[in-house]
Design a protein around this motif. Structure first.
Motif, PDB file in Angstrom:
ATOM      1  N   GLY A 167     -11.601   3.435  -9.432  1.00  0.00           N
ATOM      2  CA  GLY A 167     -11.727   4.171  -8.183  1.00  0.00           C
ATOM      3  C   GLY A 167     -10.361   4.368  -7.536  1.00  0.00           C
ATOM      4  O   GLY A 167     -10.017   5.467  -7.088  1.00  0.00           O
ATOM      5  N   HIS A 168      -9.568   3.322  -7.516  1.00  0.00           N
ATOM      6  CA  HIS A 168      -8.224   3.373  -6.942  1.00  0.00           C
ATOM      7  C   HIS A 168      -7.364   4.409  -7.681  1.00  0.00           C
ATOM      8  O   HIS A 168      -6.714   5.249  -7.066  1.00  0.00           O
ATOM      9  CB  HIS A 168      -7.589   1.989  -7.017  1.00  0.00           C
ATOM     10  N   VAL A 169      -7.398   4.341  -8.994  1.00  0.00           N
ATOM     11  CA  VAL A 169      -6.617   5.283  -9.781  1.00  0.00           C
ATOM     12  C   VAL A 169      -7.039   6.710  -9.466  1.00  0.00           C
ATOM     13  O   VAL A 169      -6.201   7.604  -9.334  1.00  0.00           O
ATOM     14  CB  VAL A 169      -6.800   5.003 -11.290  1.00  0.00           C
ATOM     15  N   HIS A 170      -8.342   6.925  -9.293  1.00  0.00           N
ATOM     16  CA  HIS A 170      -8.790   8.300  -9.069  1.00  0.00           C
ATOM     17  C   HIS A 170      -8.576   8.769  -7.637  1.00  0.00           C
ATOM     18  O   HIS A 170      -8.512   9.971  -7.409  1.00  0.00           O
ATOM     19  CB  HIS A 170     -10.240   8.459  -9.506  1.00  0.00           C
ATOM     20  N   LEU A 202      -2.313  -3.734  -1.775  1.00  0.00           N
ATOM     21  CA  LEU A 202      -3.419  -4.627  -1.407  1.00  0.00           C
ATOM     22  C   LEU A 202      -3.998  -5.286  -2.649  1.00  0.00           C
ATOM     23  O   LEU A 202      -4.206  -6.495  -2.704  1.00  0.00           O
ATOM     24  CB  LEU A 202      -4.495  -3.809  -0.687  1.00  0.00           C
ATOM     25  N   MET A 203      -4.234  -4.455  -3.675  1.00  0.00           N
ATOM     26  CA  MET A 203      -4.846  -4.981  -4.893  1.00  0.00           C
ATOM     27  C   MET A 203      -3.875  -5.840  -5.698  1.00  0.00           C
ATOM     28  O   MET A 203      -4.283  -6.520  -6.630  1.00  0.00           O
ATOM     29  CB  MET A 203      -5.375  -3.834  -5.755  1.00  0.00           C
ATOM     30  N   ALA A 204      -2.585  -5.765  -5.338  1.00  0.00           N
ATOM     31  CA  ALA A 204      -1.616  -6.605  -6.044  1.00  0.00           C
ATOM     32  C   ALA A 204      -1.577  -8.009  -5.473  1.00  0.00           C
ATOM     33  O   ALA A 204      -1.030  -8.916  -6.080  1.00  0.00           O
ATOM     34  CB  ALA A 204      -0.235  -5.975  -5.980  1.00  0.00           C
ATOM     35  N   ILE A 205      -2.146  -8.193  -4.270  1.00  0.00           N
ATOM     36  CA  ILE A 205      -2.181  -9.534  -3.673  1.00  0.00           C
ATOM     37  C   ILE A 205      -3.130 -10.400  -4.490  1.00  0.00           C
ATOM     38  O   ILE A 205      -4.225  -9.957  -4.854  1.00  0.00           O
ATOM     39  CB  ILE A 205      -2.636  -9.443  -2.205  1.00  0.00           C
ATOM     40  N   TYR A 207      -4.329  11.221   0.711  1.00  0.00           N
ATOM     41  CA  TYR A 207      -4.803  10.386  -0.397  1.00  0.00           C
ATOM     42  C   TYR A 207      -3.659   9.571  -0.990  1.00  0.00           C
ATOM     43  O   TYR A 207      -3.856   8.455  -1.462  1.00  0.00           O
ATOM     44  CB  TYR A 207      -5.485  11.228  -1.477  1.00  0.00           C
ATOM     45  N   TYR A 208      -2.467  10.144  -0.974  1.00  0.00           N
ATOM     46  CA  TYR A 208      -1.296   9.404  -1.449  1.00  0.00           C
ATOM     47  C   TYR A 208      -1.096   8.166  -0.577  1.00  0.00           C
ATOM     48  O   TYR A 208      -0.896   7.054  -1.075  1.00  0.00           O
ATOM     49  CB  TYR A 208      -0.064  10.296  -1.405  1.00  0.00           C
ATOM     50  N   ALA A 209      -1.194   8.389   0.727  1.00  0.00           N
ATOM     51  CA  ALA A 209      -1.025   7.259   1.645  1.00  0.00           C
ATOM     52  C   ALA A 209      -2.113   6.214   1.419  1.00  0.00           C
ATOM     53  O   ALA A 209      -1.857   5.006   1.405  1.00  0.00           O
ATOM     54  CB  ALA A 209      -1.056   7.753   3.085  1.00  0.00           C
ATOM     55  N   LEU A 210      -3.330   6.679   1.173  1.00  0.00           N
ATOM     56  CA  LEU A 210      -4.442   5.753   0.925  1.00  0.00           C
ATOM     57  C   LEU A 210      -4.190   4.944  -0.348  1.00  0.00           C
ATOM     58  O   LEU A 210      -4.288   3.713  -0.363  1.00  0.00           O
ATOM     59  CB  LEU A 210      -5.748   6.530   0.807  1.00  0.00           C
ATOM     60  N   ALA A 211      -3.833   5.668  -1.416  1.00  0.00           N
ATOM     61  CA  ALA A 211      -3.673   4.995  -2.711  1.00  0.00           C
ATOM     62  C   ALA A 211      -2.482   4.046  -2.685  1.00  0.00           C
ATOM     63  O   ALA A 211      -2.535   2.969  -3.284  1.00  0.00           O
ATOM     64  CB  ALA A 211      -3.513   6.017  -3.825  1.00  0.00           C
ATOM     65  N   THR A 212      -1.418   4.417  -1.980  1.00  0.00           N
ATOM     66  CA  THR A 212      -0.248   3.537  -1.963  1.00  0.00           C
ATOM     67  C   THR A 212      -0.425   2.386  -0.975  1.00  0.00           C
ATOM     68  O   THR A 212       0.359   1.454  -0.962  1.00  0.00           O
ATOM     69  CB  THR A 212       1.041   4.298  -1.602  1.00  0.00           C
ATOM     70  N   PHE A 213      -1.459   2.452  -0.161  1.00  0.00           N
ATOM     71  CA  PHE A 213      -1.821   1.276   0.633  1.00  0.00           C
ATOM     72  C   PHE A 213      -2.716   0.353  -0.186  1.00  0.00           C
ATOM     73  O   PHE A 213      -2.549  -0.861  -0.226  1.00  0.00           O
ATOM     74  CB  PHE A 213      -2.539   1.704   1.914  1.00  0.00           C
ATOM     75  N   VAL A 228       4.060  -9.213  -7.544  1.00  0.00           N
ATOM     76  CA  VAL A 228       3.352  -9.151  -6.262  1.00  0.00           C
ATOM     77  C   VAL A 228       4.333  -8.782  -5.148  1.00  0.00           C
ATOM     78  O   VAL A 228       4.083  -7.882  -4.330  1.00  0.00           O
ATOM     79  CB  VAL A 228       2.680 -10.508  -5.954  1.00  0.00           C
ATOM     80  N   VAL A 229       5.477  -9.457  -5.123  1.00  0.00           N
ATOM     81  CA  VAL A 229       6.483  -9.208  -4.078  1.00  0.00           C
ATOM     82  C   VAL A 229       6.905  -7.734  -4.095  1.00  0.00           C
ATOM     83  O   VAL A 229       6.898  -7.046  -3.072  1.00  0.00           O
ATOM     84  CB  VAL A 229       7.716 -10.112  -4.313  1.00  0.00           C
ATOM     85  N   MET A 230       7.246  -7.246  -5.279  1.00  0.00           N
ATOM     86  CA  MET A 230       7.755  -5.883  -5.374  1.00  0.00           C
ATOM     87  C   MET A 230       6.674  -4.854  -5.051  1.00  0.00           C
ATOM     88  O   MET A 230       6.956  -3.813  -4.472  1.00  0.00           O
ATOM     89  CB  MET A 230       8.311  -5.635  -6.778  1.00  0.00           C
ATOM     90  N   SER A 231       5.436  -5.148  -5.421  1.00  0.00           N
ATOM     91  CA  SER A 231       4.351  -4.209  -5.136  1.00  0.00           C
ATOM     92  C   SER A 231       4.185  -4.021  -3.637  1.00  0.00           C
ATOM     93  O   SER A 231       3.919  -2.924  -3.155  1.00  0.00           O
ATOM     94  CB  SER A 231       3.030  -4.722  -5.713  1.00  0.00           C
ATOM     95  N   ILE A 232       4.330  -5.124  -2.911  1.00  0.00           N
ATOM     96  CA  ILE A 232       4.141  -5.019  -1.458  1.00  0.00           C
ATOM     97  C   ILE A 232       5.322  -4.290  -0.832  1.00  0.00           C
ATOM     98  O   ILE A 232       5.150  -3.450   0.055  1.00  0.00           O
ATOM     99  CB  ILE A 232       3.905  -6.415  -0.859  1.00  0.00           C
TER     100      ILE A 232
END
Lengths: 205, 488, 465
Positions: free
Chosen positions: C339-342, C321-324, C311-317, C268-272
């Motif tokens: 959906g996130h992956v796509h 978020l989903m790692a929390i 879309y890169y910025a969206l997906a990497t945001f 979680v820490v590293m994902s954020i």
């Protein structure tokens, strides 16, 4: 330091490899040593020959694309799927089958829920029993016979990996799977899920 | 393992500070950045040296501090448990809901078994819980609407393989059922099987006729009259409900190959209270459509406080049975204190002709469902005299001395006669399925017992009562009727 | 001077397009099967359990790997001002890769699969892939070592990072003992296998689908807009952030599972933390891409690059978020993840590929693009497609997650599994429609590119392309 990656190929390869290996040594590598401790405390039992053959069918058919085998320890999840997985439950699961998608329901404890007859009917034509189901139909599974030599090879491989099969068990396995279909094996596998780790007193609450 | 943990923790920390050092180093050097400077050209692409916007350093600073705080608070390193003592169980998403176990336990502790199920069915939270359990555990076989499907029985009709009382349903869920019909291929000749197939497929098409083959081979499970037996889950073959197909081919196949009809057990998966909720939900489905249940509940409530004037439709009833339900005319039974379900069931039996009585059949023919429910709830709400405890004299071997008392409380197992109290209750006070006997008029009781024998009264489960009465002598019937009528 | 490199790159790019269209069609098939189960045809080889890994493998090893291998070799040669270290090996790599992939996909359809996501191929295919990947590494680093420039170009850091990380992790994750031909068992079991798998699984996303394209973008965006790269320093912290944090983030796929909680939490820490270098990279690419205002206004290929960065910025945001933990509680196992992956795979990877194809194929064939009008049509189709796709699965997936966890006041489950399945139905259709529109756009592109290549006249291009 951080800019040396742009100066030399060797420096680049070394730095990148070292940085990447940190995560490996912190949380991947220790996992390799869980197994022996877990074997001590697990209630999981090795699959019978037929169940193991069924597990291979489960893998081959890509059931993991839709079915998880990982009940998270959350109240709603326990109420729907039963006892949450513990680490020691999966100690003989060479290739873990937790999956990551729950298009269909979780199957961790599915062996406690239905009858063999139901599974067979359902695998042949899911929509006939559960009209809303979007599961594919698997009629051919009950037409194709198991390959006995493959089952024996699977058991031997499992033994090499540390699953406590005896040589007699492996020798006797051919008689247990002879003439059985892939579907029979898959049903036997499904009926075994959650049985060995079952706890008394209600797991769906 | 411990050294592994320490190594792992130390490596995590080293890694973290390497990353901090990289960012810090860039932060220090950022002052020397120059947007216009070209560092090098690659294949015609210039690399410019614009500074890193401050916001990224600020973000990194916040993130690094956040990471440190997180790691300090929560277990995030191999051997570090975190300052706040968090464990995964704290995150187990336990809903803040009403604990219906308290409701259910309170009902169980304060009531008899029969009342428990009636009360549970009135608790909307219990039914909600039962419905929810049904959705994920039962509907895959019995259907979302519980109406069943091929091979899986409907739970909303009155046709039960193993009995439909709440206790039966509870037992079925708890223990599961393993119904098995043997295969007759090889045991019976093909000709016999064809004859049986024809016979069984005709059973629901006309009046019952016996068949020697059936009697010899099938009746031990399905009953002499082919009405089935709950004990082994053998289905009634005379009705129009065919679980495994009604076509002759289906019937023949099942006779030839037998049938294994299994229901898995949930006793170790669901708690007692969950099974109670589920039972209550299922029983509530099969008893009546929901609006009838609502209607009945509303009326019961009102009658029990005697606040309502007698509905017009009941005037015919009270003419014979009395407004107090204690019987106004000779021969009319006392209805006060009989259970609602029993009365309602009897009214339906008059309609169907399974119970014969010219007067009653005439009157009941004109009643609709709500009228019948109204009558049932009215008479069941009336007070009936309490029964004093009877302590029969017993001989040294524990047998009751008086033969009549013995039949009532102990039965006669030499003749396979169960005690009256087995079904009708300890003091023969009755239950939802069985009438109260104590204090009933002796003429009425005597007539009923003889009616059972002649078949003027039927409609009980598995011809239980008829079987009992057939074993009684005329004298016994008379003395029982007299004795029971005096019990008060 | 670069004849071989050009020929090789043409081959890889064409292979990428072919695999891409095949893989996307399989994806559409899978999406439709989730709406209409009859489309499984009760068939052993094309039911969802087979189509789903065929889709992911065709895209990852077909489209993505061909794209990355082909273009990174081209870029490394051009930016190092040398030829590839071995012509023969480079063609061995190309044909070896395609043949391995064909055999691999057939073996999956036949049921030979390890079931480990994006690592489904069984041991013989794994061995072939490792050999080919080492060949790739040898050609790449060998070429880089001969370079005539002083420094290593930014693109090559990312490509080099992909080669090292993917090679290492793919190898470890696929360690297995052979049982019989095309069947093996992982040497790891249960939780430790899960850890290895998600160490790989998340890096397949992080390196093949992210770093590889970040790398090619550092070459193609400046080329397309004919402007310099905005900031070398930003590239540096992006690179360090990606190779540093990405490999740690995999355990966020295992939150609430039976692996020890500290392993979950470190992920979680590293994902954020990963969010920051990701956006730093996106910022750098955005600044480069928007620096030529003229092109920005008129050239739809630039729009594709810009959209991909968005879309890169969206997906990497969305990822951090989903790692929390409490987002993950809802999102885990649901279609939200798909959906996130796509939004990454169609929005970021897809549009980057598309933009690169539009820019690079005419250059390779020394022709002008056949029609910019069709590019605009494609742009519209691709955007509607992606939006349809991800919005459907946002609603459907979040609904699925929330409903699965929902409890009534009595503490019982509010929705049965079938209730949730019924709820998802329209969103499954919406997703399939989105995918279909995206593929329609791809077909428009294929037509446009074929017409471009068929064009008779050659245009003279100044300088290097």
């Amino acid at each position: 330091m951080e800019e040396s990656i742009s100066k030399s190929v060797m420096a680049f390869i070394t730095i990148t490899t070292v940085v990447v290996l940190f995560s490996f040594f912190v949380w991947v590598f220790p996992g390799f040593f869980f197994t022996n401790d877990l074997k001590e405390i697990t209630t999981a039992k090795p699959y019978t020959a037929l169940e193991l053959a069924g597990r291979d069918v489960y893998m081959a058919e890509g059931c993991v694309a839709c079915h998880t085998q990982m009940v998270r320890n959350l109240e709603p999840e326990r109420k729907r799927y039963g006892r949450p997985n513990k680490m020691e439950d999966d100690v003989y699961e060479f290739n873990f089958l937790w999956s990551s998608q729950r298009t269909g329901p979780d199957l961790t404890n599915i062996g406690l829920k239905y009858t063999e007859g139901w599974h067979k009917q359902h695998l042949i034509n899911p929509q006939a029993i559960v009209p809303a189901s979007i599961m594919p139909q698997y009629p051919w599974l009950f037409e194709k016979k198991l390959n006995v030599s493959h089952v024996i090879a699977s058991m031997k491989a499992m033994k090499k990996l540390g699953v406590p099969y005896t040589d007699t068990q492996i020798e006797n396995s051919s008689s247990k799977v002879e003439g059985k279909t892939k579907g029979d094996a898959l049903v036997a596998y499904l009926m075994s899920l959650g049985v060995d780790t079952r706890e008394k007193g209600g797991d769906l609450n | 393992m411990e050294s592994m943990n320490i190594l792992s923790s130390v490596l995590s920390i080293i890694f973290f500070f390497i990353m901090v050092a990289v960012i810090y180093s860039q932060f220090r050097k950022n002052k020397t950045a120059d947007s216009n400077k070209t560092i090098e050209q690659f294949d015609g692409i210039d690399e410019k040296d614009a500074p890193i916007p401050k916001v990224f350093f600020v973000a990194y600073l916040i993130a690094f501090i956040g990471a440190i705080v997180y790691v300090l608070l929560y277990p995030s390193l191999a051997s570090w448990k975190g300052f706040i003592g968090w464990t995964e169980n704290d995150d187990a998403y336990v809903a803040k809901s009403i604990d219906i176990n308290n409701n259910i336990n309170a009902i169980i502790n304060a009531n008899t078994d029969e009342q428990v199920f009636t009360l549970l069915q009135k608790d909307p939270l219990v039914l909600q819980s039962g419905k929810s359990l049904f959705g994920d555990n039962c509907s895959a076989c019995h259907g979302q609407d519980a109406k069943g499907q091929y091979n899986y029985p409907s739970l909303v009709d009155k046709d039960w393989l193993y009995g439909g009382s709440p206790q039966d349903v509870y037992t079925t869920i708890h223990n599961g059922r393993k119904g098995k019909m043997p295969a007759w291929k090889g045991v019976l000749s093909g000709k016999d099987i064809d004859e049986l197939t024809q016979y069984v497929s005709d059973l629901n098409k006309g009046p019952f006729k016996s068949n020697a083959l059936f009697d010899a081979n099938c009746s031990s499970c399905h009953g002499k009259d082919a009405q089935g037996t709950h004990g082994v889950g053998a289905p009634n073959l005379t009705d129009d409900i065919w679980l495994h197909g009604s076509a002759k081919a289906d019937i023949k196949r099942n006779i030839e190959n037998g049938m294994s009809n299994e229901m898995p057990d949930f006793g170790e998966r669901l708690s007692r209270n969950q099974i109670l909720s589920l039972t209550s939900y299922i029983v509530s489905l099969q008893s009546e459509p929901q609006d009838n249940i609502d209607f009945m509940q509303a009326n019961t409530y009102i009658f029990s406080r005697n606040e309502q004037q007698l509905p017009a439709v009941l005037t015919a009833c009270v003419a014979c049975h009395g407004a107090d339900g204690l019987g106004a005319l000779p021969g009319a039974p006392k209805l006060a204190g009989l259970k609602q379900a029993y009365i309602y069931n009897q009214l339906n039996l008059f309609v169907s002709g399974l119970r014969k009585n010219a007067t009653m059949q005439n009157i009941v023919a004109g009643l609709d469902v709500k009228d019948k429910l109204l009558a049932a709830s009215y008479f069941s709400s009336l007070d009936s005299p309490a029964i004093s405890k009877i302590t029969p004299e017993k001989s040294a071997d524990g047998l009751i001395n008086d033969p009549t008392e013995r039949l009532i409380f102990q039965g006669d197992w030499q003749r396979a006669i169960p005690a009256c109290s087995t079904c009708h209750g300890q003091e023969t006070e009755g239950s939802p399925s069985f009438p109260r006997l104590a204090g009933q008029s002796s003429d009425y009781l005597e007539k009923q017992l003889f009616d059972w024998r002649t078949g003027d009264r039927t409609g009980d489960q598995g011809h239980m009562m008829q079987n009992v009465v057939n074993k009684l002598t005329d004298d016994e019937i008379k003395s029982l009727s007299k004795y029971l009528s005096k019990m008060k | 001077m670069y004849e071989n490199e050009e020929k090789l790159t043409k081959a890889f790019v064409i292979a990428a397009i072919i695999w891409g269209v095949i893989g996307m069609c399989m994806g559409l098939m899978a999406a439709l099967q989730l709406y209409l189960p009859q489309l499984n045809f009760a068939n052993e080889y094309i039911n969802f359990g087979k189509i789903r890994p065929l889709h992911t493998n065709a895209i990852i090893f077909g489209l993505v790997c061909n794209f990355i291998i082909g273009l990174s070799l081209y870029i490394v040669a051009k930016t190092s001002v040398v030829n590839l270290v071995s012509k023969g090996l480079s063609w061995f790599l190309f044909w070896g890769w395609q043949i391995t992939l064909v055999i691999g996909l057939i073996s999956i359809a036949l049921g030979y699969t390890s079931t480990k996501e994006y690592a489904e191929f069984e041991w013989p295919i794994d061995i072939a892939i490792v050999v080919l990947w080492l060949t790739f590494g040898y050609i790449f680093f060998g070429t880089l070592a001969k370079r005539k420039t002083k420094h290593i170009f930014v693109s090559n850091w990312f490509s080099g990072g992909v080669i090292i990380v993917i090679g290492l992790i793919y190898l470890i994750n696929n360690l297995a003992i052979p049982v019989y031909a095309f069947k093996g068992y992982s040497i790891f079991s249960g939780a430790s296998d899960a850890l290895v798998q998600w160490w790989w699984g998340h890096n397949a996303v992080g390196f093949l689908l992210t770093a590889g394209f970040v790398g090619t973008n550092y070459y193609f965006i400046p080329k397309l807009v004919n402007r310099p790269i905005y900031s070398y320093r930003l590239s540096l912290i992006t690179f360090w952030g990606l190779i540093g944090f990405y490999t740690w983030a995999g355990t966020h796929h295992l939150l609430f599972t039976s692996v020890p909680s500290w392993i979950q939490n470190i992920g979680v820490v590293m994902s954020i933390l990963l969010w920051i270098p990701s956006w730093a990279g996106a910022f750098n690419a955005w600044m480069t891409c928007t620096s030529n205002k003229e092109e920005l206004k008129t050239n739809p290929v630039v729009w594709f690059f810009l959209s991909s960065i968005a879309y890169y910025a969206l997906a990497t945001f969305e990822g951090p978020l989903m790692a929390i933990r409490w987002f993950n509680m809802i999102a885990h196992n649901t279609s939200w993840v798909i959906g996130h992956v796509h939004s990454g795979a169609l929005g970021w990877v897809g549009m980057t590929c598309i933009a690169t194809f539009y820019y690079f194929i005419p250059k390779l064939y020394k022709k002008e693009l056949y029609s910019y009008g069709l590019v605009k049509v494609h742009f519209v189709l691709a955007h509607i497609g992606v939006l349809f796709y991800i919005v459907s699965l946002w609603i459907g997936g979040i609904g699925q997650g929330v409903k699965s966890l929902s409890l009534t006041e009595s503490g019982s489950l509010t929705y049965s599994f079938v209730d949730i399945l019924r709820f998802m139905e329209p969103y499954m259709l919406g997703r399939a429609i989105g995918g279909a529109l995206f593929i329609l756009g791809m077909l428009v592109m294929v037509y446009n590119l074929i017409m471009t290549v068929k064009k008779p006249q050659k245009v003279v291009i100044e300088g290097a392309y």
